[in-house]
Design an enzyme around this catalytic site. Structure first.
Site, PDB file in Angstrom:
ATOM      1  N   TYR A 141      23.596   4.817   3.237  1.00 41.21           N
ATOM      2  CA  TYR A 141      23.146   3.620   3.936  1.00 41.21           C
ATOM      3  C   TYR A 141      22.526   2.592   2.996  1.00 41.21           C
ATOM      4  O   TYR A 141      22.393   1.430   3.348  1.00 41.21           O
ATOM      5  CB  TYR A 141      22.132   3.982   5.038  1.00 41.21           C
ATOM      6  CG  TYR A 141      22.724   4.780   6.199  1.00 41.21           C
ATOM      7  CD1 TYR A 141      23.989   5.328   6.122  1.00 41.21           C
ATOM      8  CD2 TYR A 141      22.005   4.979   7.359  1.00 41.21           C
ATOM      9  CE1 TYR A 141      24.524   6.060   7.168  1.00 41.21           C
ATOM     10  CE2 TYR A 141      22.537   5.701   8.424  1.00 41.21           C
ATOM     11  CZ  TYR A 141      23.797   6.246   8.319  1.00 41.21           C
ATOM     12  OH  TYR A 141      24.327   6.965   9.356  1.00 41.21           O
ATOM     13  N   LYS A 188      27.251  19.004   2.276  1.00 39.74           N
ATOM     14  CA  LYS A 188      28.713  19.174   2.269  1.00 39.74           C
ATOM     15  C   LYS A 188      29.082  19.506   0.824  1.00 39.74           C
ATOM     16  O   LYS A 188      29.847  18.787   0.167  1.00 39.74           O
ATOM     17  CB  LYS A 188      29.377  17.878   2.778  1.00 39.74           C
ATOM     18  CG  LYS A 188      30.871  17.975   2.979  1.00 39.74           C
ATOM     19  CD  LYS A 188      31.313  18.831   4.147  1.00 39.74           C
ATOM     20  CE  LYS A 188      32.817  18.961   4.179  1.00 39.74           C
ATOM     21  NZ  LYS A 188      33.286  19.901   5.229  1.00 39.74           N
ATOM     22  N   ASP A 220      29.495  20.185   8.815  1.00 44.87           N
ATOM     23  CA  ASP A 220      30.427  20.376   9.944  1.00 44.87           C
ATOM     24  C   ASP A 220      30.077  21.662  10.694  1.00 44.87           C
ATOM     25  O   ASP A 220      30.058  21.703  11.925  1.00 44.87           O
ATOM     26  CB  ASP A 220      31.891  20.358   9.481  1.00 44.87           C
ATOM     27  CG  ASP A 220      32.151  21.156   8.205  1.00 44.87           C
ATOM     28  OD1 ASP A 220      31.186  21.666   7.593  1.00 44.87           O
ATOM     29  OD2 ASP A 220      33.331  21.274   7.812  1.00 44.87           O
ATOM     30  N   ASP A 244      21.342  11.300  10.616  1.00 43.81           N
ATOM     31  CA  ASP A 244      21.549  10.321  11.677  1.00 43.81           C
ATOM     32  C   ASP A 244      22.462  10.930  12.756  1.00 43.81           C
ATOM     33  O   ASP A 244      22.163  10.900  13.956  1.00 43.81           O
ATOM     34  CB  ASP A 244      22.188   9.057  11.070  1.00 43.81           C
ATOM     35  CG  ASP A 244      22.301   7.914  12.058  1.00 43.81           C
ATOM     36  OD1 ASP A 244      21.596   7.949  13.090  1.00 43.81           O
ATOM     37  OD2 ASP A 244      23.091   6.988  11.800  1.00 43.81           O
ATOM     38  N   ASP A 248      21.341  12.702  16.748  1.00 47.29           N
ATOM     39  CA  ASP A 248      21.887  12.245  18.037  1.00 47.29           C
ATOM     40  C   ASP A 248      22.462  13.441  18.783  1.00 47.29           C
ATOM     41  O   ASP A 248      22.241  13.620  19.978  1.00 47.29           O
ATOM     42  CB  ASP A 248      23.006  11.207  17.830  1.00 47.29           C
ATOM     43  CG  ASP A 248      22.514   9.772  17.997  1.00 47.29           C
ATOM     44  OD1 ASP A 248      21.363   9.507  17.600  1.00 47.29           O
ATOM     45  OD2 ASP A 248      23.274   8.937  18.525  1.00 47.29           O
TER      46      ASP A 248
HETATM   47  C1  IPM Z   1      18.624   5.681  13.989  1.00 42.20           C
HETATM   48  C2  IPM Z   1      19.566   4.543  14.249  1.00 42.20           C
HETATM   49  C3  IPM Z   1      19.603   3.646  13.030  1.00 42.20           C
HETATM   50  C4  IPM Z   1      19.969   4.493  11.832  1.00 42.20           C
HETATM   51  C5  IPM Z   1      20.534   2.422  13.168  1.00 42.20           C
HETATM   52  C6  IPM Z   1      20.152   1.550  14.329  1.00 42.20           C
HETATM   53  C7  IPM Z   1      20.645   1.629  11.900  1.00 42.20           C
HETATM   54  O1  IPM Z   1      20.834   5.026  14.569  1.00 42.20           O
HETATM   55  O2  IPM Z   1      17.428   5.433  13.770  1.00 42.20           O
HETATM   56  O3  IPM Z   1      19.075   6.831  13.991  1.00 42.20           O
HETATM   57  O4  IPM Z   1      21.142   4.761  11.606  1.00 42.20           O
HETATM   58  O5  IPM Z   1      19.090   4.935  11.115  1.00 42.20           O
HETATM   59 MG    MG Z   2      20.934   7.111  14.773  1.00 46.26          MG
END
Ligand code: IPM
Ligand code: MG
Length: 353
Positions: A141, A188, A220, A244, A248
């Site tokens: 990133y 990985k 994975d 990230d 989620d």
């Molecule tokens: C998170 C979000 C952010 C990230 C985005 C909005 C840039 O997805 O905090 O996980 O990828 O860090």
């Molecule tokens: Mg995120």
């Protein structure tokens, strides 16, 4: 006087932040005036108002604060701007970088009251209590990005320094030491050189923590294991993008991404924000779940102000309202009564013992 910089941002950020601030003021009752709460613009809201996603004034206020409480940034309205000016790349990532918040801590705890809210089977998610340490200011990133014309191509460089890897691993090991003493480092390494480097350093740092059991897992496989048998994890540590994605995924164990709190820290200083986004599709309707933000505020009290009792009171209040059967739309099963964002905030305030 301790300073808290408050950044509602965009979309549902405007609705969930007032609820978290309300809960904070209530839990600090009598002492809330000992804290300075100062609100500033960030993200699309700042672009609209002053033409820049991260105004100088906001950045300055974050530098000066003891802690920052953030809602969320971004939305379709600003998606057509050049990437660097957009709320994500123009505000959130630089803010994390400028404040050197290299450790993003995301706890995933499956609360008994929400067992049936998960899309996974109850016996799979029951008892899950894990925490992910995501490296937040390095890797893909933040590496060089660009395009070439001939041939038409695009690139993002994934680079990690030894120091960047070592410091997040140390924090994760320390946390594992205070928990069930299991650390799983996700990489990985069968493909990426940066992952092989990460693994070498993890193995080296492990020597300082002989009481913690270190395992390595490919990302994975980790995604599969998190869905197959999440109870095997205690602390997970991983690089920026893997973290990230995996957080989620892991949030769904607890029923909804609307439950996933997060702390991005460097020492005592921290930025506390829900792991979810600005959810433009549900913004402005008083239906968003404020609990991830309220739980992030509890993390703030614990990490930045050492207010452990108050943090726990908030966490217990959240448990209590869920046990009472109160649900925002994201948590409700068909037929269950749904309450709004504000009502959920009020219920948590009421439940503070
Ligand atoms: C998170 C979000 C952010 C990230 C985005 C909005 C840039 O997805 O905090 O996980 O990828 O860090
Ligand atoms: Mg995120």
């Amino acid at each position: 006087m301790p300073k808290i910089t408050v950044l509602p941002g965009d979309g549902i950020g405007q609705e969930i932040i007032p609820e978290a601030v309300k809960v904070l003021k209530a839990v600090l009752a009598g002492r809330e005036h000992d804290f300075e709460f100062n609100e500033y613009l960030i993200g699309g809201a700042a672009i609209d108002e002053v033409g820049k996603a991260l105004p100088e004034e906001t950045l300055q206020a974050c530098h000066e604060a003891d802690a920052v409480l953030l809602g969320s940034v971004g939305g379709p309205k600003w998606d057509t701007l050049p990437a660097k000016e957009r709320p994500e790349l123009g505000a959130l990532l630089p803010l994390r970088k400028q404040l050197n918040l290299y450790a993003n801590i995301r706890p995933v705890k499956v609360l008994p009251a929400l067992l049936s809210a998960s899309t996974l089977k109850e016996d799979v998610v029951k008892g899950v209590d894990l925490v992910v340490f995501r490296e937040l200011t390095g890797g893909l990133y933040f590496g060089e990005k660009g395009r070439t014309d001939n041939p038409p191509a695009a690139y993002d460089v994934l680079i990690y320094t030894e120091e960047e890897i070592r410091r997040i691993l140390k924090l994760a090991f320390q946390t594992a030491q205070s928990r069930r003493k299991k650390l799983c480092s996700v990489d990985k390494a069968n493909v990426l050189e940066s992952s092989r480097f990460w693994r070498e350093i993890a193995t080296d740092v492990a020597k300082e923590f002989p009481d913690v059991e270190l395992t390595h897992m490919y990302v994975d496989n980790a995604a599969m294991q998190l869905v197959r048998a999440p109870g095997q994890f205690d602390v997970i540590v991983t690089e920026n993008m893997f973290g990230d994605i995996l957080t989620d995924l892991a949030s769904m164990l607890s029923g909804s991404i609307g439950m996933l709190a997060s702390a991005s820290v460097s020492g005592k200083k921290g930025l506390f924000e829900p792991a979810h986004g600005s959810a433009p599709d549900i913004a402005g309707k008083n239906i968003a779940n404020p609990l991830a933000t309220i739980l992030s505020a509890a993390m703030m009290l614990r990490y930045s102000f050492n207010l452990h009792v108050e943090a726990e009171r908030i966490e217990k209040a959240v448990l209590k309202v869920l046990e009472q059967g109160l649900r925002t739309a994201d948590l409700a099963k068909p037929g269950e009564k749904i309450i709004g964002t504000k009502e959920m905030g009020d219920a948590v305030v009421e439940a503070l013992a």
